[in-house]
Design a protein around this motif. Structure first.
Motif, PDB file in Angstrom:
ATOM      1  N   VAL A 176      10.166 -94.345   9.829  1.00  0.00           N
ATOM      2  CA  VAL A 176      10.561 -92.962   9.551  1.00  0.00           C
ATOM      3  C   VAL A 176      11.851 -92.970   8.734  1.00  0.00           C
ATOM      4  N   THR A 177      12.129 -91.841   8.103  1.00  0.00           N
ATOM      5  CA  THR A 177      13.367 -91.682   7.348  1.00  0.00           C
ATOM      6  C   THR A 177      14.194 -90.553   7.966  1.00  0.00           C
ATOM      7  N   TYR A 178      15.458 -90.551   7.639  1.00  0.00           N
ATOM      8  CA  TYR A 178      16.350 -89.491   8.112  1.00  0.00           C
ATOM      9  C   TYR A 178      15.901 -88.117   7.602  1.00  0.00           C
ATOM     10  N   PRO A 179      15.612 -87.940   6.281  1.00  0.00           N
ATOM     11  CA  PRO A 179      15.139 -86.615   5.837  1.00  0.00           C
ATOM     12  C   PRO A 179      13.855 -86.172   6.546  1.00  0.00           C
ATOM     13  N   GLU A 180      12.969 -87.132   6.817  1.00  0.00           N
ATOM     14  CA  GLU A 180      11.722 -86.789   7.513  1.00  0.00           C
ATOM     15  C   GLU A 180      12.008 -86.279   8.927  1.00  0.00           C
ATOM     16  N   ALA A 213      22.913 -98.503  10.218  1.00  0.00           N
ATOM     17  CA  ALA A 213      23.240 -97.149  10.659  1.00  0.00           C
ATOM     18  C   ALA A 213      22.693 -96.115   9.678  1.00  0.00           C
ATOM     19  N   VAL A 214      22.357 -94.956  10.210  1.00  0.00           N
ATOM     20  CA  VAL A 214      21.929 -93.813   9.391  1.00  0.00           C
ATOM     21  C   VAL A 214      23.096 -92.823   9.365  1.00  0.00           C
ATOM     22  N   ARG A 215      23.625 -92.542   8.186  1.00  0.00           N
ATOM     23  CA  ARG A 215      24.768 -91.635   8.046  1.00  0.00           C
ATOM     24  C   ARG A 215      24.269 -90.240   7.653  1.00  0.00           C
ATOM     25  N   GLN A 216      24.763 -89.223   8.319  1.00  0.00           N
ATOM     26  CA  GLN A 216      24.332 -87.865   8.025  1.00  0.00           C
ATOM     27  C   GLN A 216      24.904 -87.410   6.691  1.00  0.00           C
ATOM     28  N   THR A 217      24.180 -86.528   6.028  1.00  0.00           N
ATOM     29  CA  THR A 217      24.592 -86.059   4.699  1.00  0.00           C
ATOM     30  C   THR A 217      24.995 -84.591   4.701  1.00  0.00           C
ATOM     31  N   CYS A 262      19.845 -85.475  14.255  1.00  0.00           N
ATOM     32  CA  CYS A 262      18.701 -85.934  13.454  1.00  0.00           C
ATOM     33  C   CYS A 262      18.932 -87.357  12.964  1.00  0.00           C
ATOM     34  N   ALA A 263      20.130 -87.635  12.466  1.00  0.00           N
ATOM     35  CA  ALA A 263      20.444 -88.970  11.971  1.00  0.00           C
ATOM     36  C   ALA A 263      20.426 -89.990  13.106  1.00  0.00           C
ATOM     37  N   SER A 264      20.957 -89.612  14.252  1.00  0.00           N
ATOM     38  CA  SER A 264      20.958 -90.517  15.407  1.00  0.00           C
ATOM     39  C   SER A 264      19.542 -90.788  15.893  1.00  0.00           C
ATOM     40  N   THR A 265      18.724 -89.732  15.899  1.00  0.00           N
ATOM     41  CA  THR A 265      17.327 -89.893  16.301  1.00  0.00           C
ATOM     42  C   THR A 265      16.579 -90.774  15.313  1.00  0.00           C
ATOM     43  N   ALA A 266      16.816 -90.559  14.022  1.00  0.00           N
ATOM     44  CA  ALA A 266      16.170 -91.390  13.000  1.00  0.00           C
ATOM     45  C   ALA A 266      16.552 -92.854  13.199  1.00  0.00           C
ATOM     46  N   LEU A 302      28.438 -98.544  18.393  1.00  0.00           N
ATOM     47  CA  LEU A 302      27.712 -97.341  17.995  1.00  0.00           C
ATOM     48  C   LEU A 302      27.041 -97.490  16.632  1.00  0.00           C
ATOM     49  N   ALA A 303      25.989 -96.697  16.443  1.00  0.00           N
ATOM     50  CA  ALA A 303      25.479 -96.354  15.118  1.00  0.00           C
ATOM     51  C   ALA A 303      25.849 -94.881  14.960  1.00  0.00           C
ATOM     52  N   ASN A 304      27.050 -94.653  14.489  1.00  0.00           N
ATOM     53  CA  ASN A 304      27.617 -93.307  14.420  1.00  0.00           C
ATOM     54  C   ASN A 304      27.286 -92.694  13.064  1.00  0.00           C
ATOM     55  N   PRO A 305      26.564 -91.569  13.037  1.00  0.00           N
ATOM     56  CA  PRO A 305      26.183 -90.983  11.746  1.00  0.00           C
ATOM     57  C   PRO A 305      27.360 -90.407  10.954  1.00  0.00           C
ATOM     58  N   ALA A 306      28.497 -90.179  11.617  1.00  0.00           N
ATOM     59  CA  ALA A 306      29.690 -89.675  10.930  1.00  0.00           C
ATOM     60  C   ALA A 306      30.915 -90.405  11.501  1.00  0.00           C
TER      61      ALA A 306
END
Length: 212
Positions: free
Chosen positions: A35-39, A10-14, A21-25, A119-123
């Motif tokens: 790709v990366t989350y910041p990108e 999972a990609v967690r939002q910061t 953005c995190a979900s799309t990443a 889910l891959a829930n960013p939060a």
């Protein structure tokens, strides 16, 4: 069609606005894009899809889906008012990005499971919704928008190498040829013998050479 790894980390939002953005990443990473989350956050900001004040500007997902198609060459299907059965039927066959209007949050669906959606829930602490969404939560936090990115689950593609394929062809041809030769050793009517000698036997050679 890209391969889909539903178990991608999972990609967690910061921050408090970049859930889309995190979900799309995560969705892109699960499809094998490096790709990366910041990108992705930077690219979505530059494309005018998100702002730090409002997050994703088009809550229907239409603009995000079109951007994914244009930027990454991905096929997609979407529903501005998503039905639970539509999402469940597609979950596991590629990432499904979902946005809950009442939840004011975007997440990614890994797969359908007994009693809900993984889910891959960013939060995963937002409003108590974690990495699993059950029907009651779906009803509470909708209506939902959804974007499906069709893909083949990992391991369902053709992983056979050319060498392996050639070996299988040769073994099959050898088996067929051996059986034909056994049959020719028997007393056969002329028509049957000719069919084997001039039809099946050459066909076994064609199979072994891959000329079909």
């Amino acid at each position: 069609m890209p391969e889909y790894n539903a178990d991608q980390a999972a990609v967690r939002q910061t921050n408090d606005w970049s859930c889309s953005c995190a979900s799309t990443a995560w969705g892109l990473q699960a499809l094998g894009f490096p790709v990366t989350y910041p990108e992705i956050e930077a690219r979505m900001l530059a494309a005018g899809l998100v702002t730090p004040a409002l997050g994703l500007l088009d809550g229907s997902g239409a603009t995000l889906a079109a951007w994914l198609g244009a930027e990454f060459g991905l096929a997609y299907e979407r529903q501005s008012i998503a039905q639970a059965d539509w999402v469940a039927a597609r979950a596991g066959q590629g990432p499904v990005l979902i946005g809950g209007h009442a939840l004011y949050h975007w997440m990614a669906v890994r797969r359908a499971a007994a009693g809900g959606l993984e889910l891959a829930n960013p939060a995963p602490t937002w409003h108590g919704v974690g990495d699993f969404l059950d029907p009651a939560e779906w009803a509470t936090w909708g209506q939902w928008a959804a974007i499906w990115l069709p893909a083949d689950p990992v391991g369902t593609g053709d992983d056979m190498t050319d060498e392996s394929r050639a070996y299988v062809q040769q073994v099959a041809a050898d088996e067929i040829k051996a059986n034909i030769e056994k049959a020719l050793a028997l007393k056969l009517p002329k028509a049957a013998r000719e069919a084997l000698e001039f039809g099946a036997l050459p066909a076994s050679t064609t199979l072994a050479e891959g000329r079909f």
